[in-house]
Design a protein around this motif. Structure first.
Motif, PDB file in Angstrom:
ATOM      1  N   LYS A   1      -1.997   4.484   0.346  1.00 18.86           N
ATOM      2  CA  LYS A   1      -2.742   3.248   0.106  1.00 18.86           C
ATOM      3  C   LYS A   1      -3.946   3.240   1.045  1.00 18.86           C
ATOM      4  O   LYS A   1      -3.779   3.279   2.258  1.00 18.86           O
ATOM      5  CB  LYS A   1      -1.858   2.027   0.356  1.00 18.86           C
ATOM      6  CG  LYS A   1      -0.659   1.966  -0.588  1.00 18.86           C
ATOM      7  CD  LYS A   1       0.267   0.804  -0.231  1.00 18.86           C
ATOM      8  CE  LYS A   1       1.483   0.774  -1.111  1.00 18.86           C
ATOM      9  NZ  LYS A   1       1.299   0.059  -2.345  1.00 18.86           N
ATOM     10  N   SER A   2      -5.132   3.205   0.475  1.00 23.19           N
ATOM     11  CA  SER A   2      -6.337   3.286   1.304  1.00 23.19           C
ATOM     12  C   SER A   2      -6.509   2.022   2.143  1.00 23.19           C
ATOM     13  O   SER A   2      -6.088   0.926   1.755  1.00 23.19           O
ATOM     14  CB  SER A   2      -7.581   3.496   0.438  1.00 23.19           C
ATOM     15  OG  SER A   2      -7.937   2.294  -0.221  1.00 23.19           O
ATOM     16  N   ALA A   3      -7.151   2.187   3.273  1.00 22.56           N
ATOM     17  CA  ALA A   3      -7.425   1.052   4.167  1.00 22.56           C
ATOM     18  C   ALA A   3      -8.238  -0.016   3.445  1.00 22.56           C
ATOM     19  O   ALA A   3      -7.945  -1.208   3.565  1.00 22.56           O
ATOM     20  CB  ALA A   3      -8.153   1.551   5.418  1.00 22.56           C
ATOM     21  N   ALA A   4      -9.226   0.403   2.689  1.00 23.44           N
ATOM     22  CA  ALA A   4     -10.080  -0.557   1.969  1.00 23.44           C
ATOM     23  C   ALA A   4      -9.274  -1.359   0.952  1.00 23.44           C
ATOM     24  O   ALA A   4      -9.431  -2.581   0.840  1.00 23.44           O
ATOM     25  CB  ALA A   4     -11.237   0.169   1.287  1.00 23.44           C
ATOM     26  N   ASN A   5      -8.398  -0.676   0.213  1.00 19.30           N
ATOM     27  CA  ASN A   5      -7.579  -1.382  -0.780  1.00 19.30           C
ATOM     28  C   ASN A   5      -6.565  -2.300  -0.121  1.00 19.30           C
ATOM     29  O   ASN A   5      -6.295  -3.402  -0.612  1.00 19.30           O
ATOM     30  CB  ASN A   5      -6.887  -0.394  -1.706  1.00 19.30           C
ATOM     31  CG  ASN A   5      -7.831   0.224  -2.707  1.00 19.30           C
ATOM     32  OD1 ASN A   5      -8.956  -0.237  -2.898  1.00 19.30           O
ATOM     33  ND2 ASN A   5      -7.386   1.292  -3.346  1.00 19.30           N
ATOM     34  N   LEU A   6      -5.988  -1.873   1.000  1.00 20.84           N
ATOM     35  CA  LEU A   6      -5.037  -2.732   1.713  1.00 20.84           C
ATOM     36  C   LEU A   6      -5.711  -4.007   2.200  1.00 20.84           C
ATOM     37  O   LEU A   6      -5.120  -5.087   2.134  1.00 20.84           O
ATOM     38  CB  LEU A   6      -4.396  -1.977   2.871  1.00 20.84           C
ATOM     39  CG  LEU A   6      -3.365  -0.931   2.454  1.00 20.84           C
ATOM     40  CD1 LEU A   6      -2.993  -0.051   3.635  1.00 20.84           C
ATOM     41  CD2 LEU A   6      -2.136  -1.584   1.854  1.00 20.84           C
ATOM     42  N   LYS A   7      -6.916  -3.891   2.662  1.00 24.17           N
ATOM     43  CA  LYS A   7      -7.650  -5.086   3.105  1.00 24.17           C
ATOM     44  C   LYS A   7      -7.816  -6.064   1.948  1.00 24.17           C
ATOM     45  O   LYS A   7      -7.621  -7.272   2.112  1.00 24.17           O
ATOM     46  CB  LYS A   7      -9.007  -4.693   3.677  1.00 24.17           C
ATOM     47  CG  LYS A   7      -9.767  -5.874   4.239  1.00 24.17           C
ATOM     48  CD  LYS A   7     -11.053  -5.452   4.926  1.00 24.17           C
ATOM     49  CE  LYS A   7     -11.728  -6.665   5.540  1.00 24.17           C
ATOM     50  NZ  LYS A   7     -12.962  -6.290   6.248  1.00 24.17           N
ATOM     51  N   ILE A   8      -8.139  -5.561   0.777  1.00 26.00           N
ATOM     52  CA  ILE A   8      -8.308  -6.421  -0.397  1.00 26.00           C
ATOM     53  C   ILE A   8      -6.994  -7.093  -0.772  1.00 26.00           C
ATOM     54  O   ILE A   8      -6.932  -8.314  -0.951  1.00 26.00           O
ATOM     55  CB  ILE A   8      -8.853  -5.611  -1.590  1.00 26.00           C
ATOM     56  CG1 ILE A   8     -10.302  -5.182  -1.321  1.00 26.00           C
ATOM     57  CG2 ILE A   8      -8.768  -6.430  -2.889  1.00 26.00           C
ATOM     58  CD1 ILE A   8     -10.828  -4.142  -2.298  1.00 26.00           C
ATOM     59  N   VAL A   9      -5.905  -6.309  -0.890  1.00 32.13           N
ATOM     60  CA  VAL A   9      -4.651  -6.894  -1.376  1.00 32.13           C
ATOM     61  C   VAL A   9      -4.038  -7.864  -0.376  1.00 32.13           C
ATOM     62  O   VAL A   9      -3.479  -8.893  -0.774  1.00 32.13           O
ATOM     63  CB  VAL A   9      -3.634  -5.830  -1.839  1.00 32.13           C
ATOM     64  CG1 VAL A   9      -4.193  -5.010  -2.992  1.00 32.13           C
ATOM     65  CG2 VAL A   9      -3.157  -4.941  -0.722  1.00 32.13           C
ATOM     66  N   PHE A  10      -4.140  -7.570   0.909  1.00 31.62           N
ATOM     67  CA  PHE A  10      -3.601  -8.506   1.896  1.00 31.62           C
ATOM     68  C   PHE A  10      -4.452  -9.763   1.987  1.00 31.62           C
ATOM     69  O   PHE A  10      -3.920 -10.865   2.160  1.00 31.62           O
ATOM     70  CB  PHE A  10      -3.436  -7.836   3.268  1.00 31.62           C
ATOM     71  CG  PHE A  10      -2.123  -7.133   3.419  1.00 31.62           C
ATOM     72  CD1 PHE A  10      -1.024  -7.789   3.952  1.00 31.62           C
ATOM     73  CD2 PHE A  10      -1.968  -5.828   2.995  1.00 31.62           C
ATOM     74  CE1 PHE A  10       0.199  -7.155   4.070  1.00 31.62           C
ATOM     75  CE2 PHE A  10      -0.747  -5.176   3.112  1.00 31.62           C
ATOM     76  CZ  PHE A  10       0.342  -5.844   3.646  1.00 31.62           C
ATOM     77  N   THR A  11      -5.753  -9.630   1.851  1.00 33.36           N
ATOM     78  CA  THR A  11      -6.636 -10.801   1.868  1.00 33.36           C
ATOM     79  C   THR A  11      -6.337 -11.713   0.681  1.00 33.36           C
ATOM     80  O   THR A  11      -6.382 -12.935   0.800  1.00 33.36           O
ATOM     81  CB  THR A  11      -8.112 -10.363   1.861  1.00 33.36           C
ATOM     82  OG1 THR A  11      -8.362  -9.587   3.037  1.00 33.36           O
ATOM     83  CG2 THR A  11      -9.050 -11.556   1.829  1.00 33.36           C
ATOM     84  N   ASN A  12      -6.001 -11.126  -0.453  1.00 29.94           N
ATOM     85  CA  ASN A  12      -5.733 -11.898  -1.663  1.00 29.94           C
ATOM     86  C   ASN A  12      -4.287 -12.356  -1.791  1.00 29.94           C
ATOM     87  O   ASN A  12      -3.931 -12.972  -2.799  1.00 29.94           O
ATOM     88  CB  ASN A  12      -6.132 -11.080  -2.895  1.00 29.94           C
ATOM     89  CG  ASN A  12      -7.630 -10.922  -3.002  1.00 29.94           C
ATOM     90  OD1 ASN A  12      -8.384 -11.800  -2.597  1.00 29.94           O
ATOM     91  ND2 ASN A  12      -8.073  -9.804  -3.532  1.00 29.94           N
ATOM     92  N   SER A  13      -3.465 -12.094  -0.812  1.00 32.86           N
ATOM     93  CA  SER A  13      -2.060 -12.504  -0.845  1.00 32.86           C
ATOM     94  C   SER A  13      -1.881 -13.858  -0.165  1.00 32.86           C
ATOM     95  O   SER A  13      -2.418 -14.089   0.912  1.00 32.86           O
ATOM     96  CB  SER A  13      -1.195 -11.450  -0.145  1.00 32.86           C
ATOM     97  OG  SER A  13      -1.260 -10.231  -0.835  1.00 32.86           O
TER      98      SER A  13
END
Length: 143
Positions: free
Chosen positions: A29-41
């Motif tokens: 899981k890329s760092a950039a994608n993790l930032k997006i999914v955690f921000t949107n959770s």
């Protein structure tokens, strides 16, 4: 040292989090994608010890109908310590009041989640980015 729990995104090292998912192992899981999914959770928890992330989880939730618990990961040296159980329990508690709380488990890990009251659904379906790989990993039935 004691474990420190937070839901704040302010000091998250996304590269460190990406590395945790690789060794957990829950995939690349890329760092950039993790930032997006955690921000949107809606709900999330990060567990630190000595300043490093040792466990994490999140839930996508709409506030009324559905909460989806996902991405629970614990460093291998903390697995079996009860930390994963505490993360799931916290996310379930935060999701209390929703009409349903969903998750899908890594094949073979279903008994872990059954302890929280999760039960197998008869009608759950999914479309994966890579359907063949999802089938090979045991997430999809063979049609």
């Amino acid at each position: 040292m004691a474990l420190e729990w937070t839901d704040s995104l302010d000091a998250v090292d996304w590269e460190e989090l990406s590395a945790l998912y690789k060794v957990a192992p829950l995939g690349d899981k890329s760092a950039a994608n993790l930032k997006i999914v955690f921000t949107n959770s809606r709900y999330r928890c990060f567990v630190h010890e000595d300043g490093r992330i040792v466990g994490v989880g999140r839930a996508l939730a709409d506030g009324v109908d559905t909460s989806y618990v996902c991405d629970v990961a614990v460093l291998p040296q903390y697995q079996g310590s009860g930390l994963g159980k505490q993360i799931v329990a916290k996310l379930v508690a935060l999701s209390h009041g929703h009409k349903k709380i969903l998750l899908y488990a890594v094949p073979g890990k279903e008994p872990f989640y059954q302890k929280f009251g999760f039960r197998r659904m008869k009608t759950a379906m999914a479309i994966f980015e890579d359907q063949q790989l999802a089938q090979e990993r045991g997430y999809l039935d063979i049609d």
